[in-house]
Design a protein around this motif. Structure first.
Motif, PDB file in Angstrom:
ATOM      1  N   PRO A  84     -71.925   7.327   6.827  1.00 33.68           N
ATOM      2  CA  PRO A  84     -72.318   7.233   8.249  1.00 33.68           C
ATOM      3  C   PRO A  84     -71.536   7.893   9.315  1.00 33.68           C
ATOM      4  O   PRO A  84     -71.618   8.633  10.258  1.00 33.68           O
ATOM      5  N   LEU A  85     -70.171   7.898   9.133  1.00 33.82           N
ATOM      6  CA  LEU A  85     -69.230   8.348  10.022  1.00 33.82           C
ATOM      7  C   LEU A  85     -69.424   9.992   9.987  1.00 33.82           C
ATOM      8  O   LEU A  85     -69.298  10.728  11.176  1.00 33.82           O
ATOM      9  N   ALA A  86     -69.521  10.386   8.648  1.00 37.86           N
ATOM     10  CA  ALA A  86     -69.818  11.897   8.707  1.00 37.86           C
ATOM     11  C   ALA A  86     -70.998  12.226   9.242  1.00 37.86           C
ATOM     12  O   ALA A  86     -70.994  13.577  10.218  1.00 37.86           O
ATOM     13  N   ARG A  87     -72.095  11.758   9.284  1.00 41.72           N
ATOM     14  CA  ARG A  87     -73.381  11.925  10.015  1.00 41.72           C
ATOM     15  C   ARG A  87     -73.095  11.664  11.472  1.00 41.72           C
ATOM     16  O   ARG A  87     -73.722  12.584  12.238  1.00 41.72           O
ATOM     17  N   ALA A  88     -72.636  10.744  11.914  1.00 44.50           N
ATOM     18  CA  ALA A  88     -72.251  10.760  13.258  1.00 44.50           C
ATOM     19  C   ALA A  88     -71.415  11.952  13.826  1.00 44.50           C
ATOM     20  O   ALA A  88     -71.788  12.343  14.928  1.00 44.50           O
ATOM     21  N   SER A  89     -70.428  12.113  13.181  1.00 43.34           N
ATOM     22  CA  SER A  89     -69.449  13.362  13.564  1.00 43.34           C
ATOM     23  C   SER A  89     -70.328  14.681  13.501  1.00 43.34           C
ATOM     24  O   SER A  89     -70.212  15.550  14.530  1.00 43.34           O
ATOM     25  N   ILE A  90     -71.273  14.981  12.673  1.00 44.91           N
ATOM     26  CA  ILE A  90     -71.938  16.203  12.747  1.00 44.91           C
ATOM     27  C   ILE A  90     -73.175  15.885  13.885  1.00 44.91           C
ATOM     28  O   ILE A  90     -73.130  17.134  14.548  1.00 44.91           O
ATOM     29  N   ASN A  91     -73.527  14.971  14.244  1.00 44.36           N
ATOM     30  CA  ASN A  91     -74.498  14.935  15.302  1.00 44.36           C
ATOM     31  C   ASN A  91     -74.003  15.071  16.673  1.00 44.36           C
ATOM     32  O   ASN A  91     -74.298  15.555  17.615  1.00 44.36           O
ATOM     33  N   PHE A  92     -72.778  14.379  16.521  1.00 42.38           N
ATOM     34  CA  PHE A  92     -71.906  14.448  18.007  1.00 42.38           C
ATOM     35  C   PHE A  92     -71.413  15.839  18.239  1.00 42.38           C
ATOM     36  O   PHE A  92     -71.645  16.555  19.280  1.00 42.38           O
ATOM     37  N   GLY A  93     -70.975  16.690  17.026  1.00 46.38           N
ATOM     38  CA  GLY A  93     -70.428  18.049  17.117  1.00 46.38           C
ATOM     39  C   GLY A  93     -71.714  18.978  17.484  1.00 46.38           C
ATOM     40  O   GLY A  93     -71.508  19.951  18.126  1.00 46.38           O
ATOM     41  N   THR A  94     -73.026  18.742  16.977  1.00 47.32           N
ATOM     42  CA  THR A  94     -74.121  19.510  17.067  1.00 47.32           C
ATOM     43  C   THR A  94     -74.509  19.360  18.613  1.00 47.32           C
ATOM     44  O   THR A  94     -75.007  20.408  19.331  1.00 47.32           O
ATOM     45  N   SER A  95     -74.731  18.106  19.001  1.00 49.32           N
ATOM     46  CA  SER A  95     -75.073  17.897  20.393  1.00 49.32           C
ATOM     47  C   SER A  95     -74.170  18.524  21.387  1.00 49.32           C
ATOM     48  O   SER A  95     -74.739  19.042  22.516  1.00 49.32           O
ATOM     49  N   TYR A  96     -73.027  18.325  21.102  1.00 49.91           N
ATOM     50  CA  TYR A  96     -72.104  18.860  22.049  1.00 49.91           C
ATOM     51  C   TYR A  96     -72.060  20.492  22.315  1.00 49.91           C
ATOM     52  O   TYR A  96     -71.809  21.227  23.228  1.00 49.91           O
ATOM     53  N   ASN A  97     -72.495  21.179  20.957  1.00 48.84           N
ATOM     54  CA  ASN A  97     -72.369  22.663  20.781  1.00 48.84           C
ATOM     55  C   ASN A  97     -73.417  22.933  21.860  1.00 48.84           C
ATOM     56  O   ASN A  97     -73.567  24.012  22.467  1.00 48.84           O
ATOM     57  N   SER A  98     -74.696  22.293  21.577  1.00 46.99           N
ATOM     58  CA  SER A  98     -76.010  22.614  22.529  1.00 46.99           C
ATOM     59  C   SER A  98     -75.632  22.273  24.027  1.00 46.99           C
ATOM     60  O   SER A  98     -76.242  23.352  24.504  1.00 46.99           O
ATOM     61  N   ILE A  99     -74.807  21.330  24.227  1.00 47.04           N
ATOM     62  CA  ILE A  99     -74.484  21.270  25.633  1.00 47.04           C
ATOM     63  C   ILE A  99     -73.772  22.178  26.150  1.00 47.04           C
ATOM     64  O   ILE A  99     -74.090  22.908  27.263  1.00 47.04           O
ATOM     65  N   GLU A 100     -72.809  22.888  25.288  1.00 46.99           N
ATOM     66  CA  GLU A 100     -71.770  23.745  25.814  1.00 46.99           C
ATOM     67  C   GLU A 100     -72.666  25.302  25.811  1.00 46.99           C
ATOM     68  O   GLU A 100     -72.072  26.160  26.806  1.00 46.99           O
ATOM     69  N   LYS A 101     -73.649  25.427  25.054  1.00 46.85           N
ATOM     70  CA  LYS A 101     -74.242  26.401  25.243  1.00 46.85           C
ATOM     71  C   LYS A 101     -75.109  26.665  26.331  1.00 46.85           C
ATOM     72  O   LYS A 101     -75.249  27.817  26.987  1.00 46.85           O
ATOM     73  N   GLU A 102     -75.578  25.391  26.929  1.00 51.55           N
ATOM     74  CA  GLU A 102     -76.391  25.367  28.030  1.00 51.55           C
ATOM     75  C   GLU A 102     -75.434  25.845  29.165  1.00 51.55           C
ATOM     76  O   GLU A 102     -75.725  26.293  30.207  1.00 51.55           O
ATOM     77  N   ARG A 103     -74.203  25.176  29.204  1.00 47.48           N
ATOM     78  CA  ARG A 103     -73.064  25.206  30.267  1.00 47.48           C
ATOM     79  C   ARG A 103     -72.813  26.819  30.333  1.00 47.48           C
ATOM     80  O   ARG A 103     -72.770  27.401  31.382  1.00 47.48           O
ATOM     81  N   GLU A 104     -72.662  27.493  29.038  1.00 42.91           N
ATOM     82  CA  GLU A 104     -72.200  28.861  29.053  1.00 42.91           C
ATOM     83  C   GLU A 104     -73.441  29.665  29.621  1.00 42.91           C
ATOM     84  O   GLU A 104     -73.081  30.519  30.475  1.00 42.91           O
ATOM     85  N   ASP A 105     -74.623  29.293  29.556  1.00 44.17           N
ATOM     86  CA  ASP A 105     -75.860  30.160  30.225  1.00 44.17           C
ATOM     87  C   ASP A 105     -75.853  29.831  31.698  1.00 44.17           C
ATOM     88  O   ASP A 105     -76.124  30.644  32.436  1.00 44.17           O
TER      89      ASP A 105
END
Length: 214
Positions: A84-105
């Motif tokens: 559960p913690l691993a999946r939450a960590s992956i989801n958290f990291g993936t979401s923030y990578n997506s957010i930061e990609k939008e910020r980069e744009d």
């Protein structure tokens, strides 16, 4: 200068008309020069503000991306033991990578569509060209003023009956030169006013558009 021109212009109706037009151009150019100067000083403030925002955001983005990568790495390496913690960590990291990609744009858009166009206008040829025309116009007005003063002096001397023929010729030559100068001044004033008006419109549109885009 206007008072001197009126004194001389009172001798000829045509001269009076030219003087009025020239005075109007001069007043308009003074207003345009002030307006474009204020815009030129304000636009760099916009650029500096956006650049500071981009710099600060870039530093934040670097830290958040490092955190997101660490979360994704942790989740990938611990799926079997901490599901559960691993999946939450992956989801958290993936979401923030997506957010930061939008910020980069967004930061790239601010650079390309706000900073660069404003820099181009601040240092662009239209601004310098318009100001050069206004500068030469002011120089020409100074020549007119000097010639007016000369003619007033010569006309004052012409009241002396002993005025030589050579002095009369010089007076006529000065008057002819003044007529040419005043004609050139009005023509250049018209050109300078049109150039400064166009520049003012461009500056205001650019400043308003880029400021509202932030």
């Amino acid at each position: 200068m206007e008072a001197v021109l009126r004194r001389l212009g009172s001798l000829d109706n045509d001269v009076v008309m030219v003087d009025v037009a020239e005075i109007l151009y001069h007043q308009q150019l003074q207003n345009f020069y002030k307006s474009t100067r204020e815009a030129k000083h304000f636009q760099p403030n916009i650029v500096r503000g956006v650049e500071k925002f981009i710099s600060t955001s870039g530093k934040q983005m670097k830290k958040v991306r490092k955190l997101a990568e660490d979360c994704c790495k942790y989740g990938s390496e611990n799926q079997s033991t901490h599901g559960p913690l691993a999946r939450a960590s992956i989801n958290f990291g993936t979401s923030y990578n997506s957010i930061e990609k939008e910020r980069e744009d967004l930061l790239k858009t601010l650079t390309d569509q706000v900073c660069e166009p404003l820099r181009t206008q601040i240092n662009g040829a239209p601004l310098e060209d318009a100001r050069h025309i206004a500068y030469y116009y002011d120089k020409l007005r100074q020549d007119v003023e000097a010639k007016v003063t000369e003619i007033l002096r010569r006309r004052s001397k012409s009241r002396d009956l002993s005025m030589s023929g050579e002095s009369a010729v010089k007076l006529q030559s000065a008057e002819a030169r003044l007529a040419d100068l005043k004609s050139s001044t009005v023509a250049l004033g018209r050109e300078a006013t049109a150039a400064m008006l166009s520049l003012e419109d461009q500056q205001q549109q650019m400043t308003f558009h880029k400021n509202s885009s932030i």
